[in-house]
Design a protein around this motif. Structure first.
Motif, PDB file in Angstrom:
ATOM      1  N   GLY A 148     -44.784 -12.082 -11.862  1.00 53.71           N
ATOM      2  CA  GLY A 148     -43.844 -12.524 -12.868  1.00 53.71           C
ATOM      3  C   GLY A 148     -43.846 -14.047 -12.894  1.00 53.71           C
ATOM      4  N   ILE A 149     -43.537 -14.604 -14.057  1.00 55.46           N
ATOM      5  CA  ILE A 149     -43.640 -16.051 -14.219  1.00 55.46           C
ATOM      6  C   ILE A 149     -42.350 -16.609 -14.815  1.00 55.46           C
ATOM      7  CG2 ILE A 149     -45.017 -17.932 -15.167  1.00 55.46           C
ATOM      8  CD1 ILE A 149     -47.213 -15.717 -15.715  1.00 55.46           C
TER       9      ILE A 149
ATOM     10  N   LEU B 172     -51.535 -14.578 -12.046  1.00 50.12           N
ATOM     11  CA  LEU B 172     -50.569 -15.521 -12.613  1.00 50.12           C
ATOM     12  C   LEU B 172     -51.205 -16.327 -13.746  1.00 50.12           C
ATOM     13  CD1 LEU B 172     -48.125 -17.626 -12.608  1.00 50.12           C
ATOM     14  CD2 LEU B 172     -49.413 -18.774 -10.831  1.00 50.12           C
ATOM     15  N   ILE B 173     -52.348 -16.913 -13.503  1.00 48.99           N
ATOM     16  CA  ILE B 173     -53.018 -17.746 -14.509  1.00 48.99           C
ATOM     17  C   ILE B 173     -53.418 -16.905 -15.720  1.00 48.99           C
ATOM     18  CG2 ILE B 173     -55.032 -19.211 -14.955  1.00 48.99           C
ATOM     19  CD1 ILE B 173     -52.846 -20.460 -13.097  1.00 48.99           C
TER      20      ILE B 173
ATOM     21  N   GLN C  15     -43.203  -6.959  -7.761  1.00 52.43           N
ATOM     22  CA  GLN C  15     -43.774  -8.195  -8.288  1.00 52.43           C
ATOM     23  C   GLN C  15     -43.586  -9.383  -7.353  1.00 52.43           C
ATOM     24  OE1 GLN C  15     -41.153  -8.061 -11.684  1.00 52.43           O
ATOM     25  NE2 GLN C  15     -42.863  -7.640 -13.049  1.00 52.43           N
ATOM     26  N   THR C  16     -44.576 -10.238  -7.402  1.00 55.00           N
ATOM     27  CA  THR C  16     -44.476 -11.564  -6.814  1.00 55.00           C
ATOM     28  C   THR C  16     -44.181 -12.505  -7.971  1.00 55.00           C
ATOM     29  OG1 THR C  16     -46.066 -11.014  -5.093  1.00 55.00           O
ATOM     30  CG2 THR C  16     -45.705 -13.365  -5.545  1.00 55.00           C
TER      31      THR C  16
ATOM     32  N   LEU D 233     -42.068 -17.441  -5.062  1.00 52.20           N
ATOM     33  CA  LEU D 233     -40.837 -16.970  -4.443  1.00 52.20           C
ATOM     34  C   LEU D 233     -41.149 -16.222  -3.151  1.00 52.20           C
ATOM     35  CD1 LEU D 233     -38.650 -15.906  -7.494  1.00 52.20           C
ATOM     36  CD2 LEU D 233     -39.007 -18.148  -6.479  1.00 52.20           C
ATOM     37  N   ASP D 234     -40.250 -16.361  -2.193  1.00 52.94           N
ATOM     38  CA  ASP D 234     -40.489 -15.889  -0.833  1.00 52.94           C
ATOM     39  C   ASP D 234     -40.578 -14.378  -0.695  1.00 52.94           C
ATOM     40  OD1 ASP D 234     -40.523 -18.511   0.097  1.00 52.94           O
ATOM     41  OD2 ASP D 234     -38.360 -18.523   0.428  1.00 52.94           O
ATOM     42  N   LYS D 235     -39.897 -13.652  -1.551  1.00 56.26           N
ATOM     43  CA  LYS D 235     -39.929 -12.193  -1.411  1.00 56.26           C
ATOM     44  C   LYS D 235     -40.432 -11.557  -2.700  1.00 56.26           C
ATOM     45  CE  LYS D 235     -35.608 -10.311  -2.800  1.00 56.26           C
ATOM     46  NZ  LYS D 235     -34.519  -9.463  -2.445  1.00 56.26           N
ATOM     47  N   GLN D 236     -40.810 -10.295  -2.588  1.00 61.49           N
ATOM     48  CA  GLN D 236     -41.217  -9.546  -3.766  1.00 61.49           C
ATOM     49  C   GLN D 236     -40.004  -8.835  -4.335  1.00 61.49           C
ATOM     50  OE1 GLN D 236     -44.542  -7.151  -2.218  1.00 61.49           O
ATOM     51  NE2 GLN D 236     -45.846  -8.435  -3.498  1.00 61.49           N
ATOM     52  N   TYR D 237     -40.012  -8.652  -5.636  1.00 56.95           N
ATOM     53  CA  TYR D 237     -38.920  -8.002  -6.342  1.00 56.95           C
ATOM     54  C   TYR D 237     -39.472  -6.758  -7.025  1.00 56.95           C
ATOM     55  CZ  TYR D 237     -36.396 -12.341  -5.649  1.00 56.95           C
ATOM     56  OH  TYR D 237     -35.778 -13.419  -5.080  1.00 56.95           O
ATOM     57  N   SER D 238     -38.618  -5.752  -7.177  1.00 54.55           N
ATOM     58  CA  SER D 238     -39.083  -4.530  -7.821  1.00 54.55           C
ATOM     59  C   SER D 238     -38.052  -4.027  -8.815  1.00 54.55           C
ATOM     60  CB  SER D 238     -39.365  -3.445  -6.778  1.00 54.55           C
ATOM     61  OG  SER D 238     -38.188  -3.101  -6.088  1.00 54.55           O
TER      62      SER D 238
END
Length: 155
Positions: free
Chosen positions: A11-12, A51-52, A97-98, A71-76
């Motif tokens: 994610g961006i 990402l790119i 996601q990272t 970001l330090d952790k992954q989110y779902s």
């Protein structure tokens, strides 16, 4: 369906000079709901490459940006029942996601949604406080968590 794995993705969070956040209205869900650029990691791709690629595919941005933070952790998030088995070939129950925080220093006219396979039909800059209000319901918790990360960075 709940036994399905999560799809890996990125994610961006794109911040402009005024600390506003880029959001786009999805082509396949053109209601008044918005999201930040995101997408799956292709086979053989690492997070940085994804990402790119996603940044370019969804915004047309190829230059005038700096990656400020991974970001330090992954989110779902989980897909709602009506989308399970339909999107992503029915192979995933949601995404893990990272997320990356980017600073965009280019001009708005460099943002181009008219690309092959473009996912957004419209875009805008929003304040961090508006972010959760603009997103589809099933991603609200995710965006609330991300808003805290963004708020810490811009203040």
């Amino acid at each position: 369906m709940t036994d399905l794995p999560f799809r890996k993705g990125v994610g961006i969070i794109i911040l402009n000079r005024h600390n506003k956040i880029f959001v786009g209205k999805r082509r396949d869900y053109p209601t008044n709901k918005w999201q930040m650029p995101q997408g799956g990691i292709d086979e053989g791709e690492n997070e940085d490459d994804a990402l790119i690629r996603e940044l370019h595919e969804e915004t047309g941005i190829q230059k005038d940006f700096e990656i400020c933070k991974k970001l330090d952790k992954q989110y779902s998030y989980l897909l709602p029942k009506e989308l399970l088995g339909i999107i992503w070939g029915g192979k995933s129950k949601g995404q893990i996601q990272t997320w990356f925080l980017l600073r965009y220093s280019g001009n708005d006219n460099q943002i181009n949604l008219n690309l092959k396979n473009g996912e957004f039909v419209e875009w805008k800059w929003v304040e961090v406080e508006e972010l959760v209000k603009t997103i589809v319901d099933f991603k609200k918790d995710l965006y609330a968590q991300l808003s805290k990360e963004i708020f810490q960075f811009i203040n």
